[in-house]
Design a protein around this motif. Sequence first.
Motif, PDB file in Angstrom:
ATOM      1  N   GLY A  42     -11.527   1.195  -4.029  1.00 34.13           N
ATOM      2  CA  GLY A  42     -12.161   1.583  -2.760  1.00 34.13           C
ATOM      3  C   GLY A  42     -11.112   1.639  -1.676  1.00 34.13           C
ATOM      4  O   GLY A  42     -10.157   0.854  -1.687  1.00 34.13           O
ATOM      5  N   ARG A  43     -11.294   2.562  -0.718  1.00 30.43           N
ATOM      6  CA  ARG A  43     -10.309   2.763   0.340  1.00 30.43           C
ATOM      7  C   ARG A  43      -9.971   1.457   1.051  1.00 30.43           C
ATOM      8  O   ARG A  43     -10.834   0.612   1.239  1.00 30.43           O
ATOM      9  CB  ARG A  43     -10.806   3.808   1.361  1.00 30.43           C
ATOM     10  N   GLU A  44      -8.751   1.333   1.417  1.00 31.67           N
ATOM     11  CA  GLU A  44      -8.213   0.140   2.098  1.00 31.67           C
ATOM     12  C   GLU A  44      -8.257  -1.097   1.203  1.00 31.67           C
ATOM     13  O   GLU A  44      -8.268  -2.226   1.684  1.00 31.67           O
ATOM     14  CB  GLU A  44      -8.942  -0.134   3.422  1.00 31.67           C
ATOM     15  N   GLY A  45      -8.284  -0.872  -0.103  1.00 30.13           N
ATOM     16  CA  GLY A  45      -8.496  -1.978  -1.033  1.00 30.13           C
ATOM     17  C   GLY A  45      -7.292  -2.872  -1.315  1.00 30.13           C
ATOM     18  O   GLY A  45      -7.401  -3.816  -2.099  1.00 30.13           O
ATOM     19  N   SER A  46      -6.157  -2.615  -0.672  1.00 31.74           N
ATOM     20  CA  SER A  46      -4.981  -3.443  -0.985  1.00 31.74           C
ATOM     21  C   SER A  46      -5.137  -4.899  -0.553  1.00 31.74           C
ATOM     22  O   SER A  46      -4.618  -5.807  -1.213  1.00 31.74           O
ATOM     23  CB  SER A  46      -3.731  -2.870  -0.324  1.00 31.74           C
ATOM     24  N   ASP A  47      -5.869  -5.127   0.518  1.00 33.94           N
ATOM     25  CA  ASP A  47      -6.143  -6.516   0.930  1.00 33.94           C
ATOM     26  C   ASP A  47      -6.891  -7.222  -0.199  1.00 33.94           C
ATOM     27  O   ASP A  47      -6.629  -8.385  -0.521  1.00 33.94           O
ATOM     28  CB  ASP A  47      -7.071  -6.567   2.156  1.00 33.94           C
TER      29      ASP A  47
ATOM     30  N   SER B 205       0.850  -1.198   0.000  1.00 34.36           N
ATOM     31  CA  SER B 205       0.000   0.000   0.000  1.00 34.36           C
ATOM     32  C   SER B 205       0.879   1.239   0.000  1.00 34.36           C
ATOM     33  O   SER B 205       2.091   1.151   0.127  1.00 34.36           O
ATOM     34  CB  SER B 205      -0.843   0.060   1.272  1.00 34.36           C
ATOM     35  N   ALA B 206       0.222   2.374  -0.061  1.00 32.75           N
ATOM     36  CA  ALA B 206       0.916   3.655   0.045  1.00 32.75           C
ATOM     37  C   ALA B 206       1.516   3.781   1.445  1.00 32.75           C
ATOM     38  O   ALA B 206       1.038   3.173   2.397  1.00 32.75           O
ATOM     39  CB  ALA B 206      -0.072   4.782  -0.215  1.00 32.75           C
ATOM     40  N   MET B 207       2.577   4.587   1.546  1.00 31.95           N
ATOM     41  CA  MET B 207       3.309   4.669   2.814  1.00 31.95           C
ATOM     42  C   MET B 207       2.556   5.493   3.855  1.00 31.95           C
ATOM     43  O   MET B 207       2.187   6.638   3.605  1.00 31.95           O
ATOM     44  CB  MET B 207       4.691   5.266   2.560  1.00 31.95           C
TER      45      MET B 207
ATOM     46  N   GLY C 175      -1.052  -2.497  -4.268  1.00 26.87           N
ATOM     47  CA  GLY C 175      -2.436  -2.782  -3.934  1.00 26.87           C
ATOM     48  C   GLY C 175      -3.314  -1.655  -4.429  1.00 26.87           C
ATOM     49  O   GLY C 175      -2.809  -0.657  -4.957  1.00 26.87           O
ATOM     50  N   PHE C 176      -4.633  -1.848  -4.356  1.00 31.32           N
ATOM     51  CA  PHE C 176      -5.595  -0.749  -4.452  1.00 31.32           C
ATOM     52  C   PHE C 176      -5.876  -0.254  -5.881  1.00 31.32           C
ATOM     53  O   PHE C 176      -6.936   0.293  -6.140  1.00 31.32           O
ATOM     54  CB  PHE C 176      -5.062   0.393  -3.570  1.00 31.32           C
ATOM     55  N   ILE C 177      -4.924  -0.449  -6.819  1.00 31.06           N
ATOM     56  CA  ILE C 177      -5.119   0.190  -8.122  1.00 31.06           C
ATOM     57  C   ILE C 177      -5.284  -0.825  -9.260  1.00 31.06           C
ATOM     58  O   ILE C 177      -4.858  -1.965  -9.169  1.00 31.06           O
ATOM     59  CB  ILE C 177      -3.973   1.189  -8.459  1.00 31.06           C
TER      60      ILE C 177
ATOM     61  N   THR D 147      -0.268   8.377   3.396  1.00 33.64           N
ATOM     62  CA  THR D 147      -0.143   9.069   2.109  1.00 33.64           C
ATOM     63  C   THR D 147      -1.480   9.203   1.374  1.00 33.64           C
ATOM     64  O   THR D 147      -1.757  10.242   0.774  1.00 33.64           O
ATOM     65  CB  THR D 147       0.868   8.305   1.216  1.00 33.64           C
ATOM     66  N   THR D 148      -2.301   8.171   1.427  1.00 33.80           N
ATOM     67  CA  THR D 148      -3.570   8.243   0.687  1.00 33.80           C
ATOM     68  C   THR D 148      -4.449   9.369   1.233  1.00 33.80           C
ATOM     69  O   THR D 148      -5.044  10.133   0.457  1.00 33.80           O
ATOM     70  CB  THR D 148      -4.310   6.893   0.739  1.00 33.80           C
ATOM     71  N   ASN D 149      -4.499   9.497   2.550  1.00 37.52           N
ATOM     72  CA  ASN D 149      -5.259  10.611   3.139  1.00 37.52           C
ATOM     73  C   ASN D 149      -4.685  11.949   2.680  1.00 37.52           C
ATOM     74  O   ASN D 149      -5.422  12.878   2.366  1.00 37.52           O
ATOM     75  CB  ASN D 149      -5.201  10.568   4.668  1.00 37.52           C
TER      76      ASN D 149
ATOM     77  N   GLY E  67       0.391   7.191  -4.586  1.00 35.74           N
ATOM     78  CA  GLY E  67       0.846   6.681  -3.290  1.00 35.74           C
ATOM     79  C   GLY E  67       1.385   5.268  -3.412  1.00 35.74           C
ATOM     80  O   GLY E  67       2.485   4.950  -2.938  1.00 35.74           O
ATOM     81  N   GLU E  68       0.629   4.408  -4.071  1.00 39.55           N
ATOM     82  CA  GLU E  68       1.026   3.001  -4.218  1.00 39.55           C
ATOM     83  C   GLU E  68       2.176   2.855  -5.221  1.00 39.55           C
ATOM     84  O   GLU E  68       3.073   2.023  -5.040  1.00 39.55           O
ATOM     85  CB  GLU E  68      -0.162   2.152  -4.688  1.00 39.55           C
ATOM     86  N   LEU E  69       2.148   3.667  -6.282  1.00 32.30           N
ATOM     87  CA  LEU E  69       3.203   3.546  -7.306  1.00 32.30           C
ATOM     88  C   LEU E  69       4.564   3.874  -6.682  1.00 32.30           C
ATOM     89  O   LEU E  69       5.536   3.127  -6.857  1.00 32.30           O
ATOM     90  CB  LEU E  69       2.911   4.489  -8.481  1.00 32.30           C
TER      91      LEU E  69
HETATM   92  N1  ASP Z   1      -3.611   3.184   0.321  1.00 25.12           N
HETATM   93  C1  ASP Z   1      -4.998   2.848   0.169  1.00 25.12           C
HETATM   94  C2  ASP Z   1      -5.797   3.402   1.329  1.00 25.12           C
HETATM   95  O1  ASP Z   1      -5.203   3.872   2.293  1.00 25.12           O
HETATM   96  C3  ASP Z   1      -5.224   1.374   0.021  1.00 25.12           C
HETATM   97  C4  ASP Z   1      -4.866   0.553   1.231  1.00 25.12           C
HETATM   98  O2  ASP Z   1      -4.164   1.031   2.116  1.00 25.12           O
HETATM   99  O3  ASP Z   1      -5.281  -0.611   1.296  1.00 25.12           O
HETATM  100  O4  ASP Z   1      -6.993   3.383   1.287  1.00 25.12           O
END
Ligand code: ASP
Length: 431
Positions: free
Chosen positions: A201-206, A40-42, A187-189, A45-47, A122-124
């Motif tokens: 969708g947020r938190e989508g890396s899982d 995921s983004a560090m 993740g996520f993209i 970072t996404t926020n 963020g993820e890239l």
């Molecule tokens: N970076 C994204 C987010 O914070 C995806 C993830 O963390 O799973 O929503």
Amino acid sequence: MTKIEIYKFGGASVKDAESVKNMAIILRNRLRKNMLIVVSAMGKTTNALEKILELRVSNQDISENSSIIKSFHIEICKGLFESGHRIFSQVENYFIQLDKMLDADVTPQNYDESYDQIVSFGELISSRIVMEYLCDQGMVCLWQDARELIMTSSDYRFAAVNWEKTKRNCEQMLRPKLEQFPIVTQGFIGADGKGRTTTLGREGSDFTAAILASSLKAKAVTIWKDVPGVLHVDPKVFSGAKLYEELDYLQAAQMTYYGASVIHPKTIKPLANLKIPLFVKSFLEPDAPGTKIHATGQKNPLPSIILKRKQAMISFRVTDFTFIEERHIHQIYGQLDGLSLRVNMLQTSPVGVTIIVDHQLFKLQKLISSLDKVFSIRYNENLDLLTILNYEEGGWGHLTDGLEILLEQRTRNTIQIVTRNLNPVKEAENG
Ligand code: ASP
Ligand code: MG
């Protein structure tokens, strides 16, 4: 089943240089061919990128926020690499591209599409830093753009996966590379048919980890977190949290449905369908066993206690002295469906229907105005929904002691209570 294994590292596990080093320590004896690392983004970072976009769309100055996020990444790189390493120009390049995107027209009309083009950086960047660092540490691996793998609809910010195309990409492009090297991806993209970047969708890396695992029929997925595994209560809310050594897919899926944030809600299904085990482990204690989610087929003796905040309770009453009929419920659900609002709890009475939904400001107003000709409507905001899954008769009742209960429901397995101002840390011991 293949030998492919997937590890997912979230934002907290790559939030600074120390964390990335810790990740490399975890991978030192584990990384091998046929292993895919999803990052995921560090940190937050996404926020931070969301905030920049928000400022941009309202034509405010973004320069300060932009430079903070850039120096955040540069500082991490300084903690990881010798000066002059090529990562510095790579990161610089990403920020040039990002600035270009932010210079383009961002309007309320193209907001969602712009969001995905911008927030995906963020993820890239994160995956690039991780890959370069692992290589530097002698763990040779490849970087893979997830947008060449995960094909989606153009529903920006909430893109739906095109499973068939994604599977084909994974089989034809990813598997042969994995047979040679470990791979780091984002993740996520994903990408849509036009080649535009999308997000899941947020938190989508899982969920990304699960999509790739399913597409490759992987042997296992491990999500590395800052908690020891899946706990029977949210440690941020209750004390006395106990670890599940194992958990059935169904209970894990129900927990995410009711608001447990340990795993993204969409993650379980693709794995359960192929019986791919999901391990949730601590990146602080990598040798501890964590939790194994798989087909145990059994109800866990420990209940799951989940708190979901920011709930709205809406009551619809028929106004003409008739009773509630199926068509009324149908009408309400029709509107909810159109607004993609999910009902967390439903109760009917002879003259009314009460629902609990996640509070989403504009949606609540839209829902009410679409139905206020048919029903008399009342609502409360800012409520807490407490769900106890697999409770045992007689136990756990103390958790609700002293609470103001606005609505309560019990089935054989589940208790749900709507309350407000639930005290943050309440002892969750059974007693
Ligand atoms: N970076 C994204 C987010 O914070 C995806 C993830 O963390 O799973 O929503
Ligand atoms: Mg994140």
